[in-house]
Design an enzyme around this catalytic site. Structure first.
Site, short mmCIF file in Angstrom:
data_model
loop_
_atom_site.label_atom_id
_atom_site.label_comp_id
_atom_site.label_asym_id
_atom_site.label_seq_id
_atom_site.Cartn_x
_atom_site.Cartn_y
_atom_site.Cartn_z
CG HIS A 68 33.82 35.10 41.52
ND1 HIS A 68 34.91 35.45 40.44
CD2 HIS A 68 33.08 36.01 40.37
CE1 HIS A 68 35.04 35.08 39.50
NE2 HIS A 68 33.78 36.29 39.73
CG ASP A 182 35.21 37.77 35.56
OD1 ASP A 182 34.11 37.69 37.42
OD2 ASP A 182 34.06 36.75 34.79
CD GLU A 214 30.88 33.82 39.46
OE1 GLU A 214 30.27 33.88 38.80
OE2 GLU A 214 32.95 33.10 38.24
CD GLU A 215 34.62 33.36 36.04
OE1 GLU A 215 33.30 32.73 35.38
OE2 GLU A 215 34.61 34.43 36.02
CG ASP A 237 30.88 38.48 39.50
OD1 ASP A 237 31.61 38.90 38.40
OD2 ASP A 237 30.62 37.29 39.69
CG HIS A 325 34.96 34.61 30.61
ND1 HIS A 325 34.43 33.50 31.27
CD2 HIS A 325 34.52 35.72 32.21
CE1 HIS A 325 33.37 33.66 32.33
NE2 HIS A 325 34.06 34.20 32.76
#
Length: 361
Positions: A68, A182, A214-215, A237, A325
């Protein structure tokens, strides 16, 4: 330029690109630049997912390899009278990694530096020091003296805000730090898989995909899979390692440098057993290291792809990534390179008979 240097340049361009969910133009353009030389056709779905098609055998199964494009970040929602910005988190954030972090606000007039404001410890009572600050109370300081001045900079509600962390090769050059592994690493792997298959006879049609949003709910995975209608899917991922202080095997099993992670279970999907067994058998046959892992509290694009049409056997292959994150995360280059090797070897073996065997047993 050496192959390593060109790879690092690609990784830098991908991770330095600014692109939260719904604002993936910059990373999409980078991915398009690098994947187009190895694709027969490059298109987009209706919400911006990039789809690069490479035909080996036009009558073979359709294999979707997806990473992504979007990264976690923030979106401006309000500008107060003093020129401070209020924001909405985009993707999952833990408050303790947000305060006092540098950010870039992307406006119609260009990029503006900023910082997530925080109180000095001198004025915090003891009980307040022990509590994380609620993100609803946070703000971004862009050095504006008033709302009017902030508006004159070009800031508007809906503007994208991204963390600041330039791509960095660490002292041990196997370790790479950046703000958006990510999941720009998944996009890089999709690019390199098509690159490695250039001039190679593979018994299928491969789609290297950079999905959007995606998130915030695996949205581009759904639309791009609807466009492709794949027979099998290999989602790439980032995953969680358990090799830092404070982590245990109950939290995560994997270690950086020990190979790509094969996800047996996450909150969005149970790995398709026959495809999972095939992927691990190929890894063992080719002496490619891998690690099993599970993620009970998260999901990947496979969660939407496997529900497309009549169902798509799917497996998620992830790269162990420290400090997911947050503003800065770290991967190991060997895991990235071994993931490319594994996917290429898997794709070389996925002919029509093998696909039918996986799907129908």
């Amino acid at each position: 330029m050496s192959e390593l240097d060109s790879r690092l340049t690609m990784l830098k361009e991908l991770t330095d690109a600014k692109g939260i969910s719904g604002n993936e133009r910059e990373p999409r353009e980078v991915m398009k630049k690098y994947i187009t030389p190895y694709a027969d056709e490059v298109t987009q779905d209706g919400i911006g997912s990039l789809v690069a098609k490479k035909v080996g055998d036009a009558s073979g199964p359709k294999i979707m390899v997806a990473g992504h494009l979007d990264e976690v970040g923030f979106m401006v929602t309000q500008i107060d009278d003093k020129g401070f910005l209020r924001f909405q988190t985009i993707g999952g954030w833990w408050e303790q990694v947000m305060l006092a972090q540098r950010v870039t606000v992307v406006t119609k007039n260009g990029d503006i530096p900023g910082v997530v404001g925080s109180k000095p410890p001198h004025v915090l009572p003891p009980e307040e020091r022990k509590k994380p600050v609620d993100k609803k109370q946070m703000f971004i300081d862009i050095g504006a003296a008033s709302r009017e001045e902030a508006l004159s900079f070009g800031v508007r509600p809906g503007d994208m805000v991204v963390p600041v962390c330039d791509f960095t090769v660490m002292k041990n050059p196997k370790y790479l730090m950046a703000k958006a592994w990510d999941n720009r690493i998944g996009c890089a792997i999709a690019i390199d898989v098509l690159k490695e298959l250039k001039g190679v006879n593979h018994p299928n049609i491969v789609y290297g995909v950079g999905t959007v949003q995606e998130e915030v709910g695996l949205r581009g995975a759904q639309t791009s899979a609807h466009l492709i209608q794949p027979d099998l899917a290999l989602t790439v991922d980032t995953g969680i390692p358990g090799d830092t202080p404070g982590m245990s095997e109950r939290d995560a099993l994997s270690k950086l440098g020990n190979g790509p992670q094969i996800i047996v279970y996450d909150a969005s999907m149970i790995a398709h057993k026959a495809l999972l067994d095939f992927v691990t058998s190929v890894a063992e046959e080719n002496n490619i290291p891998y690690q099993y892992d599970f993620v009970p509290g998260g999901g990947t694009d496979s969660g939407r792809i496997h529900l497309t049409g009549n169902g798509v056997p799917s497996v998620s292959i992830t790269i162990a990534t420290r400090y997911l994150h947050s503003s800065a995360s770290i991967i190991h280059r060997d895991d990235y390179e071994n993931a490319v090797k594994l996917l290429v070897e898997v794709i070389k073996r996925l002919d029509s008979n093998k696909a039918k065997e996986i799907i129908f047993g």
